[in-house]
Design a protein around this motif. Structure first.
Motif, short mmCIF file in Angstrom:
data_model
loop_
_atom_site.label_atom_id
_atom_site.label_comp_id
_atom_site.label_asym_id
_atom_site.label_seq_id
_atom_site.Cartn_x
_atom_site.Cartn_y
_atom_site.Cartn_z
N ARG A 7 8.35 -6.91 12.66
CA ARG A 7 9.54 -7.67 13.01
C ARG A 7 9.20 -9.14 13.09
NH1 ARG A 7 13.31 -4.37 17.18
NH2 ARG A 7 13.45 -2.51 15.91
N GLU A 8 10.10 -9.94 12.56
CA GLU A 8 9.86 -11.37 12.52
C GLU A 8 11.17 -12.08 12.84
OE1 GLU A 8 8.67 -14.52 9.11
OE2 GLU A 8 7.55 -12.65 9.16
N PHE A 9 11.07 -13.16 13.59
CA PHE A 9 12.25 -13.94 13.90
C PHE A 9 12.75 -14.63 12.63
CE2 PHE A 9 10.31 -14.00 18.20
CZ PHE A 9 11.37 -13.43 18.89
N ILE A 10 14.04 -14.91 12.62
CA ILE A 10 14.61 -15.60 11.47
C ILE A 10 14.07 -17.02 11.40
CG2 ILE A 10 16.74 -16.52 10.50
CD1 ILE A 10 18.19 -14.14 11.71
N LEU A 37 19.10 -24.88 8.40
CA LEU A 37 18.91 -24.73 6.95
C LEU A 37 17.46 -24.91 6.51
CD1 LEU A 37 22.06 -26.54 5.58
CD2 LEU A 37 21.69 -24.10 5.91
N ALA A 38 16.60 -25.48 7.36
CA ALA A 38 15.20 -25.70 6.98
C ALA A 38 14.51 -24.36 6.77
CB ALA A 38 14.48 -26.51 8.06
N ASN A 39 13.82 -24.23 5.65
CA ASN A 39 13.14 -22.96 5.33
C ASN A 39 11.82 -22.90 6.08
OD1 ASN A 39 12.08 -20.70 4.20
ND2 ASN A 39 12.22 -21.38 2.09
N PRO A 40 11.68 -21.96 7.00
CA PRO A 40 10.44 -21.88 7.78
C PRO A 40 9.27 -21.31 6.98
CG PRO A 40 11.88 -20.09 8.39
CD PRO A 40 12.64 -20.97 7.43
N HIS A 41 9.55 -20.66 5.87
CA HIS A 41 8.49 -20.01 5.08
C HIS A 41 8.00 -20.89 3.94
CE1 HIS A 41 9.26 -16.42 7.32
NE2 HIS A 41 10.53 -16.48 7.02
#
Length: 90
Positions: free
Chosen positions: A15-18, A81-85
């Motif tokens: 499980r991972e946070f959005i 909207l910033a892409n954390p990945h």
């Protein structure tokens, strides 16, 4: 009787946070800007309704506070909207 070993594919996905830590920090900064804007907008009224208080039209309430609220909303949109990945290019 044979023991069945779970294969990696059958295990539950991690499980991972959005959002990542960076996104939450940006959201907190955005909320701080919005809160500061509303705090600066507060007040300026008169205790006596028959007396006009020109302080309600000060630079702080007309220009600065709404600008801070809009900047805070912009930061919130960017934080969502910033892409954390996305990999950092260094």
């Amino acid at each position: 009787m044979s023991k069945k070993h779970k294969s990696p594919e059958s295990q539950k996905p991690k499980r991972e946070f959005i959002f990542q830590k960076r996104n939450y920090i940006l959201m907190a900064v955005g909320l701080g800007f919005i809160a500061l804007g509303y705090i600066l907008m507060a007040g300026g009224g008169s205790d006596d309704p028959n007396v006009f208080n020109p302080e309600i039209f000060s630079f702080r309430r007309i220009r600065l506070a709404p600008t801070l609220v809009l900047i805070g909303l912009g930061i919130q949109v960017y934080a969502i909207l910033a892409n954390p990945h996305k990999k950092k290019s260094s």
